[in-house]
Design an enzyme around this catalytic site. Structure first.
Site, PDB file in Angstrom:
ATOM      1  CE  LYS A 112       9.461-114.089  -5.903  1.00  8.79           C
ATOM      2  NZ  LYS A 112       9.326-114.545  -4.493  1.00  8.79           N
TER       3      LYS A 112
HETATM    4  C1  LIG Z   1       8.869-115.816  -4.170  1.00  5.82           C
HETATM    5  C2  LIG Z   1       9.218-116.391  -2.836  1.00  5.82           C
HETATM    6  C3  LIG Z   1       9.147-117.776  -2.564  1.00  5.82           C
HETATM    7  C4  LIG Z   1       8.676-118.795  -3.599  1.00  5.82           C
HETATM    8  O1  LIG Z   1       9.503-118.844  -4.696  1.00  5.82           O
HETATM    9  P1  LIG Z   1       9.164-119.803  -5.931  1.00  5.82           P
HETATM   10  O2  LIG Z   1       9.742-119.137  -7.115  1.00  5.82           O
HETATM   11  O3  LIG Z   1       7.707-119.912  -5.943  1.00  5.82           O
HETATM   12  O4  LIG Z   1       9.829-121.089  -5.666  1.00  5.82           O
HETATM   13  C5  LIG Z   1       9.518-118.230  -1.322  1.00  5.82           C
HETATM   14  N1  LIG Z   1       9.906-117.370  -0.352  1.00  5.82           N
HETATM   15  C6  LIG Z   1       9.987-116.048  -0.558  1.00  5.82           C
HETATM   16  C7  LIG Z   1      10.403-115.163   0.556  1.00  5.82           C
HETATM   17  C8  LIG Z   1       9.646-115.496  -1.806  1.00  5.82           C
HETATM   18  O5  LIG Z   1       9.721-114.172  -1.992  1.00  5.82           O
END
Ligand SMILES: *Cc1c(COP(=O)(O)O)cnc(C)c1O
Length: 464
Positions: A112
């Protein structure tokens, strides 16, 4: 570039307005009016660019008219200078024709950061232009708070308050939030559960007078600018592996469909991404949707990959919009059906169109643990429980691997040490730049589960 709502009733907006708005006024999500086209010659010209240079080129068509290129280039370079690897999102080869793209070299060790490091800077720039300030308030069960804090720390026009349930987040997660020394960051440990924290935030947003007084805002998971920033690493991976002259497949562990939707966007832009593979944990609504045209809501169950523990996958609306031929009214009706009946089916033609691009597979906790253990034994590489879902989905959906396949590694294993230790018998160490996390000074405020106390605190602490 203009952006239109997936529900067809909100006015089209430019990039800056879309970034500040998050959600469209008709409840829809913004998508670009059309995808910019990046031809083969241009892709060849971009092969040797650094990540940040490529990022400016890939994103420029999305921001032109709203953000001057020179200012944007500065934001992009600053955002990716916070990453702990010179390639920002490096590819690591795991097996023949199988690569991991490590998306976790940002400040909080999860993917993120790629979007949020840029989003915080975009907010600051746009707000300064308009002489505005915002107050961001959010609740976290541990995982997403730190990425929001790192995105907003030291931003001039932003104050951020993050609520978490006292004593119920892991020590690493807590310290990733509370050891940030910036004056505009406020961590609040609430006497209560995560649901209490969420209810407090909802109550704050429901108080219109307070909302206007402090210019309340959220770091929204459906913000278009986040998807935009995530397109860059798919273009980067494709170019590294021979685009435009060689096709690749990608596999992504997803819950909210945000990360994989960015891959879909890059495919629309003309990069040679062939098959897009969705990995789910036991919360498998997306897998049921792609495999069997069954998008039906069930209760969320906790899993070893908590960042994907989601049932209502908000970003899938952006794909539905295309599957309904960009008809906002039809998209809104489909979503209403999902809400009222708890189930949506697309019908044969639309489902076939989705399957032409997407495959999906889901894995329970036992399979995730076995996957981490098996790859550690086979290759020495230690996957986190989210990335493991991506690799397992890749193996399940593309067993032949007749072209390069890139799996998004979304978190560093040290971010989820308990699951990794259960799988491998060994606790993963934090990377060097976080090794002193437990010596750093913590800064937090403890608070009762009380909306008045929260409002007092926000009024007192926010600047300006
Ligand atoms: C938020 C997150 C995801 C999922 O991301 P999406 O936006 O739902 O595709 C996968 N892995 C990690 C470590 C995350 O923090």
């Amino acid at each position: 570039m203009r952006y239109i709502s997936t529900r067809g009733q909100a006015p089209s907006l430019g990039f800056a307005d879309v970034t500040l708005a998050g959600l469209a006024s008709d409840g829809g999500l913004y998508v670009p009016e059309s995808w910019p086209q990046i031809g083969a010659e241009m892709q060849r010209d971009w092969r040797n660019l650094s990540y940040a240079e490529l990022a400016v080129n890939v994103m420029r068509p999305f921001i032109v008219g709203d953000i001057p290129t020179a200012a944007f280039a500065r934001m992009v370079h600053d955002a990716y200078a916070t990453f702990g690897h010179p390639a920002v999102t490096p590819l690591v080869q795991l097996d023949s024709n199988l690569w991991l793209q490590e998306l976790f070299h940002g400040p909080t060790l999860a993917f993120k950061d790629v979007a949020l490091q840029l989003l915080g800077r975009l907010f600051d720039h746009i707000l300064a232009q308009r002489s505005q300030r915002i107050t961001i308030v959010g609740a976290t069960s541990g995982d997403t708070g730190s990425a929001a804090i790192e995105a907003c720390r030291d931003r001039e026009a932003v104050d951020i308050f993050i609520l978490f349930p006292k004593g119920r987040v892991s020590p690493v997660q807590q310290r990733q939030m509370t050891t940030v020394p910036s004056g505009n960051v406020h961590c609040i440990a609430v006497e209560g559960t995560f649901d209490d924290c969420q209810d407090l935030v909802k109550a704050l947003f429901a108080d219109a007078a307070f909302r206007d007084e402090v210019n309340l805002s959220a770091v929204n998971s459906i913000n278009w600018a986040r998807v935009m920033a995530q397109t860059v690493y798919y273009a980067y991976a494709a170019l590294q592996l021979g685009a435009p002259d060689r096709k690749i497949d990608v596999a992504v562990p997803t819950g909210n469909f945000g990360n994989i939707f960015a891959a879909y966007g890059v495919k629309q832009m003309g990069f040679p991404l062939e098959r897009l593979i969705v990995g789910s944990n036991r919360n498998d609504i997306l897998t049921r949707f792609f495999q069997a045209d069954d998008m039906s809501l069930r209760a969320v169950e906790p899993s070893l990959s908590p960042s994907m523990d989601i049932q209502v996958s908000s970003n899938v609306e952006r794909l539905l919009f295309d599957l309904y031929d960009r008809d906002g009214r039809a998209t809104a009706e489909a979503l209403a059906e999902l809400r009222t009946k708890g189930r949506l089916t697309l019908g044969e033609n639309r489902h076939a169109a989705a399957k032409a691009t997407f495959s999906a597979a889901s894995f329970d906790d036992a399979a995730i643990l076995a996957g981490i253990k098996s790859w550690q034994e086979r290759s020495g590489y230690v996957l986190d429980p989210h990335s493991a879902v991506g690799v397992l989905a890749a193996e399940a959906c593309a067993p032949q691997r007749d072209r390069p396949l890139v799996v998004g590694a979304t978190a560093h294993p040290a971010k989820f040490p308990d699951a990794v230790e259960r799988a491998t018998g060994k606790r993963p160490a934090l990377p060097d730049r976080l090794a002193d996390l437990f010596e750093r000074e913590e800064r937090l405020t403890e608070m009762a589960n009380d909306i008045q106390a929260l409002q007092r605190l926000v009024r007192q602490r926010r600047r300006g």
